[in-house]
Design a protein around this motif. Structure first.
Motif, PDB file in Angstrom:
ATOM      1  N   LEU A 348       0.832  -1.199   0.000  1.00 38.24           N
ATOM      2  CA  LEU A 348       0.000   0.000   0.000  1.00 38.24           C
ATOM      3  C   LEU A 348       0.873   1.258   0.000  1.00 38.24           C
ATOM      4  O   LEU A 348       0.597   2.226  -0.717  1.00 38.24           O
ATOM      5  CB  LEU A 348      -0.901   0.005   1.239  1.00 38.24           C
ATOM      6  N   ALA A 349       1.944   1.225   0.804  1.00 35.80           N
ATOM      7  CA  ALA A 349       2.815   2.397   0.928  1.00 35.80           C
ATOM      8  C   ALA A 349       3.503   2.724  -0.393  1.00 35.80           C
ATOM      9  O   ALA A 349       3.550   3.885  -0.811  1.00 35.80           O
ATOM     10  CB  ALA A 349       3.850   2.159   2.025  1.00 35.80           C
ATOM     11  N   ASP A 350       4.041   1.712  -1.071  1.00 35.17           N
ATOM     12  CA  ASP A 350       4.736   1.965  -2.337  1.00 35.17           C
ATOM     13  C   ASP A 350       3.770   2.483  -3.401  1.00 35.17           C
ATOM     14  O   ASP A 350       4.095   3.387  -4.177  1.00 35.17           O
ATOM     15  CB  ASP A 350       5.418   0.691  -2.835  1.00 35.17           C
ATOM     16  N   SER A 351       2.576   1.895  -3.442  1.00 37.73           N
ATOM     17  CA  SER A 351       1.597   2.324  -4.430  1.00 37.73           C
ATOM     18  C   SER A 351       1.154   3.765  -4.164  1.00 37.73           C
ATOM     19  O   SER A 351       1.050   4.592  -5.076  1.00 37.73           O
ATOM     20  CB  SER A 351       0.394   1.378  -4.400  1.00 37.73           C
ATOM     21  N   LEU A 352       0.922   4.073  -2.887  1.00 37.64           N
ATOM     22  CA  LEU A 352       0.495   5.425  -2.518  1.00 37.64           C
ATOM     23  C   LEU A 352       1.603   6.436  -2.771  1.00 37.64           C
ATOM     24  O   LEU A 352       1.348   7.554  -3.245  1.00 37.64           O
ATOM     25  CB  LEU A 352       0.076   5.446  -1.046  1.00 37.64           C
ATOM     26  N   GLU A 353       2.850   6.052  -2.480  1.00 34.13           N
ATOM     27  CA  GLU A 353       3.971   6.957  -2.742  1.00 34.13           C
ATOM     28  C   GLU A 353       4.029   7.363  -4.209  1.00 34.13           C
ATOM     29  O   GLU A 353       4.162   8.545  -4.540  1.00 34.13           O
ATOM     30  CB  GLU A 353       5.296   6.291  -2.363  1.00 34.13           C
ATOM     31  N   GLY A 354       3.920   6.357  -5.089  1.00 39.09           N
ATOM     32  CA  GLY A 354       3.954   6.651  -6.516  1.00 39.09           C
ATOM     33  C   GLY A 354       2.842   7.594  -6.936  1.00 39.09           C
ATOM     34  O   GLY A 354       3.054   8.506  -7.747  1.00 39.09           O
ATOM     35  N   ALA A 355       1.651   7.374  -6.376  1.00 38.82           N
ATOM     36  CA  ALA A 355       0.518   8.231  -6.736  1.00 38.82           C
ATOM     37  C   ALA A 355       0.733   9.669  -6.281  1.00 38.82           C
ATOM     38  O   ALA A 355       0.468  10.619  -7.028  1.00 38.82           O
ATOM     39  CB  ALA A 355      -0.760   7.666  -6.128  1.00 38.82           C
ATOM     40  N   ILE A 356       1.205   9.859  -5.041  1.00 33.93           N
ATOM     41  CA  ILE A 356       1.396  11.217  -4.519  1.00 33.93           C
ATOM     42  C   ILE A 356       2.408  11.981  -5.363  1.00 33.93           C
ATOM     43  O   ILE A 356       2.218  13.163  -5.675  1.00 33.93           O
ATOM     44  CB  ILE A 356       1.844  11.161  -3.045  1.00 33.93           C
ATOM     45  N   ASN A 357       3.472  11.306  -5.757  1.00 30.87           N
ATOM     46  CA  ASN A 357       4.497  11.958  -6.564  1.00 30.87           C
ATOM     47  C   ASN A 357       3.942  12.408  -7.918  1.00 30.87           C
ATOM     48  O   ASN A 357       4.325  13.452  -8.445  1.00 30.87           O
ATOM     49  CB  ASN A 357       5.671  10.995  -6.767  1.00 30.87           C
ATOM     50  N   LEU A 358       3.032  11.620  -8.476  1.00 30.63           N
ATOM     51  CA  LEU A 358       2.431  11.978  -9.759  1.00 30.63           C
ATOM     52  C   LEU A 358       1.338  13.023  -9.599  1.00 30.63           C
ATOM     53  O   LEU A 358       1.216  13.946 -10.419  1.00 30.63           O
ATOM     54  CB  LEU A 358       1.885  10.723 -10.438  1.00 30.63           C
ATOM     55  N   ILE A 359       0.515  12.913  -8.544  1.00 31.49           N
ATOM     56  CA  ILE A 359      -0.532  13.899  -8.284  1.00 31.49           C
ATOM     57  C   ILE A 359       0.076  15.296  -8.130  1.00 31.49           C
ATOM     58  O   ILE A 359      -0.514  16.296  -8.541  1.00 31.49           O
ATOM     59  CB  ILE A 359      -1.332  13.511  -7.022  1.00 31.49           C
ATOM     60  N   ASN A 360       1.258  15.349  -7.547  1.00 32.55           N
ATOM     61  CA  ASN A 360       1.961  16.619  -7.384  1.00 32.55           C
ATOM     62  C   ASN A 360       2.148  17.337  -8.714  1.00 32.55           C
ATOM     63  O   ASN A 360       2.168  18.566  -8.778  1.00 32.55           O
ATOM     64  CB  ASN A 360       3.321  16.346  -6.722  1.00 32.55           C
ATOM     65  N   ARG A 361       2.251  16.563  -9.804  1.00 31.50           N
ATOM     66  CA  ARG A 361       2.534  17.140 -11.119  1.00 31.50           C
ATOM     67  C   ARG A 361       1.348  17.053 -12.071  1.00 31.50           C
ATOM     68  O   ARG A 361       1.250  17.847 -12.999  1.00 31.50           O
ATOM     69  CB  ARG A 361       3.729  16.414 -11.737  1.00 31.50           C
ATOM     70  N   PHE A 362       0.475  16.061 -11.859  1.00 31.04           N
ATOM     71  CA  PHE A 362      -0.652  15.841 -12.766  1.00 31.04           C
ATOM     72  C   PHE A 362      -1.927  15.689 -11.931  1.00 31.04           C
ATOM     73  O   PHE A 362      -2.376  14.574 -11.668  1.00 31.04           O
ATOM     74  CB  PHE A 362      -0.420  14.580 -13.609  1.00 31.04           C
ATOM     75  N   PRO A 363      -2.507  16.797 -11.491  1.00 28.33           N
ATOM     76  CA  PRO A 363      -3.686  16.713 -10.611  1.00 28.33           C
ATOM     77  C   PRO A 363      -4.809  15.899 -11.240  1.00 28.33           C
ATOM     78  O   PRO A 363      -5.071  15.981 -12.439  1.00 28.33           O
ATOM     79  CB  PRO A 363      -4.095  18.177 -10.444  1.00 28.33           C
TER      80      PRO A 363
END
Length: 520
Positions: A348-363
């Motif tokens: 869950l942590a790795d998947s969420l980390e990847g999402a947050i990093n992308l959301i930061n750039r692609f809302p």
């Protein structure tokens, strides 16, 4: 009259909605920070009273090692301590760094496993490939993210020392010269480390080593010219590493950029074509040569792969790649209950980390909804002791929930931190942030904002998406001017240097401070 009423209603409704989001974000920030703090409290109970190290696993593996303890657990307990318990950070966490070097260094400064029961190395003789692997993991998963937040420190020096000794012991003969390792995992770790160390230090030796290692894959052994390419952990590292070397080529070695352009885009085209499900999420492993999916389980490292694609898209202006990333984020809610890594916290942590990093750039509203849902799934994994699952992966949960907490506060935090404090923030315009600080008890301290760390610490030409970075949200530049309003008091003008020192807070029990910061 009617128009005025509608305008007033719209403004009031907007303010009410903003306040609700601020309050919710403050609550989520508090839950996340408390979660991380409790992980530290739980794990520090197992810190050895004499040598300070703690075990790899709380059930059986009572030894300290580089690729797990040093890489995945200790760094994020250290960062959590920096943010929540500065005394612990300055004492025990720094002592652990000194002790792991004193006890564990085996060949030069490369560390080996150290048995906490026998008080000695686990093996009678060192195995160089194992030491290089552990050191590369320690660099990529642990020391790089610490440096991303702390900047130059004793941890970044440990990182540089390890990399120097990895290359000092490079013994594998290849078409491009002696290399320390050629596996996708270890070479990918080393490439990510070299790339960021080059920008950090400006030392050309790291650039030349990165170009040499990248040549091995771009020119001679492309990961998509094989019958097995792992898009999951223990394989996807090479993809991220090559994208970071590709960035260096764009700015510092244009002849390499031209030479590598087709091989780089060939890798991306093939994994986009073969490696994803209908929603855009990546499978664990593919056979690029035969265009087959080998393992149809979805990888929790899907975001790491899109980091690399987004980096190349930015370098070479590839809107098609960006559209694929955006489509995946917009579809993410459909995977809200997926059992990443058999539903363990680390997955869950790795998947969420990847999402947050992308959301930061692609809302994406759907991705943000998914991230909030997934964060709650992760929070529920914690035991009353603070321990998550009792293995080194617990540190990765702290890493990701720190990222999540900073998202909810837009990078703002209080100093000192108290367990009852919540910091929530929203961007009201491109140049304005509104922050709320809530406390249950009397609080004396200050509110601090993030810095453009990618520029000031790493001297990066662009803030490209990279593994284990802590995304920047609202950042304060030294040379800019800012207007600060606290609880509707008179506006105060501050320069960036002054604002970085923090905004003084004096809150009563059950107090709330609302701060608006505007870039002038």
């Amino acid at each position: 009259m009617q128009l005025s009423f509608l305008l007033l209603f719209t403004i009031t409704f907007s303010q009410t909605a903003d306040n609700e989001i601020l309050t919710q974000n403050a609550t989520l920030n508090n839950e996340s920070m408390l979660f991380c703090w409790k992980i530290v409290q739980g794990w520090m109970q197992f810190s050895d009273p004499e040598v300070y190290l703690f075990p790899r696993n709380l059930k059986s593996d009572f030894y300290w090692n580089a690729k797990d303890c040093s890489a995945d657990n200790y760094p994020f307990l250290t960062l959590t301590a920096y943010l929540t318990d500065r005394y612990l950070f300055e004492t025990r966490m720094k002592s652990i760094l000194k002790m792991e070097q004193k006890l564990c260094n085996r060949i030069d400064r490369l560390p080996d496993d150290w048995d906490l029961i026998q008080r000695n190395f686990r093996t009678p003789t060192p195995e160089l490939p194992s030491l290089i692997f552990g050191s590369a993991e320690y660099i990529k998963d642990g020391l790089l993210p610490l440096t991303e937040w702390l900047g130059p420190s004793e941890w970044s020096q440990r990182m540089l020392d390890l990399m120097d000794d990895i290359w000092k012991n490079a013994k594998i003969k290849t078409e491009v010269g002696l290399l320390p390792d050629t596996s996708h995992e270890v070479a990918g770790d080393v490439l990510q480390g070299l790339s960021r160390m080059y920008w950090l230090t400006g030392n050309d030796k790291y650039k030349e080593q990165a170009l040499q290692l990248a040549d091995y894959f771009f020119i001679h052994h492309s990961p998509v010219e094989t019958d097995y390419f792992q898009l999951d952990d223990h394989g996807c590292e090479i993809f991220g590493g090559l994208s970071e070397a590709y960035l260096i080529s764009k700015y510092k070695a244009p002849e390499k950029h031209e030479q590598w352009k087709e091989p780089m885009h060939n890798i991306i085209r093939k994994i986009l074509e073969i490696g994803r499900n209908d929603y855009g999420l990546f499978y664990e492993a593919i056979n690029p040569k035969e265009k087959k999916v080998l393992r149809q389980t979805l990888t929790d490292n899907w975001g790491y792969n899109y980091n690399a694609i987004a980096t190349v898209a930015k370098i070479d202006d590839m809107p098609d790649y960006i559209r694929e990333i955006q489509r995946t984020l917009d579809n993410l809610w459909e995977a809200r209950d997926y059992p990443w890594e058999n539903d363990i916290a680390d997955g869950l942590a790795d998947s969420l980390e990847g999402a947050i990093n992308l959301i930061n750039r692609f809302p994406s509203s759907q991705a943000e909804r998914w991230a909030d849902y997934t964060a709650q799934r992760l929070l529920k994994k914690q035991k009353p002791s603070g321990i998550i699952e009792g293995w080194h992966g617990d540190g990765n949960s702290a890493r990701t929930m720190l990222m999540y907490a900073f998202w909810k506060s837009q990078g703002c935090y209080v100093e000192p931190w108290h367990a009852d404090i919540g910091v929530g923030a929203i961007r009201q315009a491109h140049n304005q942030i509104k922050v709320v600080v809530k406390t249950e008890w009397r609080y004396l301290g200050k509110l601090k904002c993030d810095l453009p760390r990618h520029k000031e610490y790493f001297h990066l030409p662009i803030d490209y998406p990279r593994l284990n970075q802590f995304p920047e949200w609202f950042t304060v530049e030294k040379e800019r001017k800012y207007q600060v309003i606290v609880n509707d008091k008179e506006p105060i003008e501050m320069d960036g240097t002054e604002l970085r020192e923090g905004i003084a807070l004096d809150l009563p029990a059950n107090g709330v401070a609302v701060i608006t910061i505007t870039v002038l």
